[in-house]
Design a protein around this motif. Structure first.
Motif, mmCIF file in Angstrom:
data_model
loop_
_atom_site.group_PDB
_atom_site.id
_atom_site.type_symbol
_atom_site.label_atom_id
_atom_site.label_comp_id
_atom_site.label_asym_id
_atom_site.label_seq_id
_atom_site.Cartn_x
_atom_site.Cartn_y
_atom_site.Cartn_z
ATOM 1 N N ASN A 43 1.842 5.918 -3.806
ATOM 2 C CA ASN A 43 2.721 6.719 -4.656
ATOM 3 C C ASN A 43 2.471 6.481 -6.144
ATOM 4 N N ASP A 44 1.441 5.725 -6.481
ATOM 5 C CA ASP A 44 1.100 5.414 -7.865
ATOM 6 C C ASP A 44 0.037 6.398 -8.345
ATOM 7 N N ALA A 45 0.372 7.200 -9.338
ATOM 8 C CA ALA A 45 -0.542 8.241 -9.832
ATOM 9 C C ALA A 45 -1.805 7.672 -10.468
ATOM 10 N N THR A 46 -1.804 6.392 -10.853
ATOM 11 C CA THR A 46 -2.995 5.797 -11.469
ATOM 12 C C THR A 46 -3.978 5.283 -10.428
ATOM 13 N N GLY A 94 -13.035 2.757 7.027
ATOM 14 C CA GLY A 94 -12.775 1.964 5.844
ATOM 15 C C GLY A 94 -11.954 2.711 4.817
ATOM 16 N N SER A 95 -11.942 2.129 3.630
ATOM 17 C CA SER A 95 -11.197 2.720 2.524
ATOM 18 C C SER A 95 -11.928 2.441 1.222
ATOM 19 N N ILE A 96 -11.606 3.255 0.228
ATOM 20 C CA ILE A 96 -12.161 3.079 -1.111
ATOM 21 C C ILE A 96 -11.084 3.509 -2.088
ATOM 22 N N ALA A 97 -11.016 2.836 -3.231
ATOM 23 C CA ALA A 97 -9.955 3.155 -4.175
ATOM 24 C C ALA A 97 -10.369 2.843 -5.607
ATOM 25 N N LYS A 98 -9.735 3.579 -6.507
ATOM 26 C CA LYS A 98 -9.787 3.309 -7.944
ATOM 27 C C LYS A 98 -8.398 2.848 -8.339
ATOM 28 N N TYR A 155 0.806 -1.218 0.000
ATOM 29 C CA TYR A 155 0.000 0.000 0.000
ATOM 30 C C TYR A 155 0.843 1.274 0.000
ATOM 31 N N THR A 156 2.052 1.205 0.522
ATOM 32 C CA THR A 156 2.948 2.358 0.420
ATOM 33 C C THR A 156 3.261 2.616 -1.054
ATOM 34 N N LYS A 157 3.498 1.545 -1.809
ATOM 35 C CA LYS A 157 3.724 1.686 -3.265
ATOM 36 C C LYS A 157 2.486 2.258 -3.945
#
Length: 163
Positions: free
Chosen positions: A56-59, A73-77, A51-53
């Protein structure tokens, strides 16, 4: 049913959030429903490194879900095989309050790329309902190895388009 009084806040996930988010992954019932987990969901070092990587991922658009100053919680694209996908995880203590649906609706205003896909285990009825309430339509099925279940299972593929 969504509690209209929920004050959901999203903010970019910070490294300091990862300890709490990792603990959510340790819940066996949550992991079973999520199905597609790391081989060893108890490996905190691997989780933090991954998750640290990603942070730092712009995508990738990782957001932490906060209610009353509590991380819930969390949410991601993210991108997978050229497709834009969505993922979310709500701490089981907060299930059944409409948080996932409300959060996804907020997130889809922030994250405007379409089409966007969601994948869910065949028997994760809660997540299926969340996606459908947010306008996603089931478009297909796939099979994959679910580490949390130690077997191959069917997953449903959902899609949200502009139209």
């Amino acid at each position: 049913m969504i509690d209209k009084n929920l004050k959901i806040k999203l903010r970019p996930t910070q490294i300091s959030d990862l300890d709490i988010l990792f603990k959510f992954q340790m819940d066996k019932e949550s992991g079973y429903l999520a199905a597609f987990m790391p081989k060893d969901p108890t490996d905190k070092l691997a989780y933090i490194e991954k998750y640290t990587k990603l942070l730092n991922d712009a995508t990738v658009n990782n957001q932490t879900i906060i209610i009353d100053n509590v991380i819930v919680g969390s949410i991601a694209k993210f991108l997978m095989e050229g497709d834009t996908e969505i993922t979310y995880w709500i701490d089981r203590k907060f299930w059944g309050q409409g948080i996932a649906t409300a959060t996804l609706k907020i997130f889809l205003v922030i994250e405007t790329y379409r089409p966007i896909f969601g994948r869910v285990a065949f028997d994760n009825f809660g997540s299926q309902k969340v996606l459908e309430k947010c306008g996603f339509v089931e478009i297909g099925k796939d099979k994959g190895f679910a580490n949390a279940r130690h077997s191959e299972i069917e997953e449903y593929i959902y899609k949200l388009s502009d139209s």
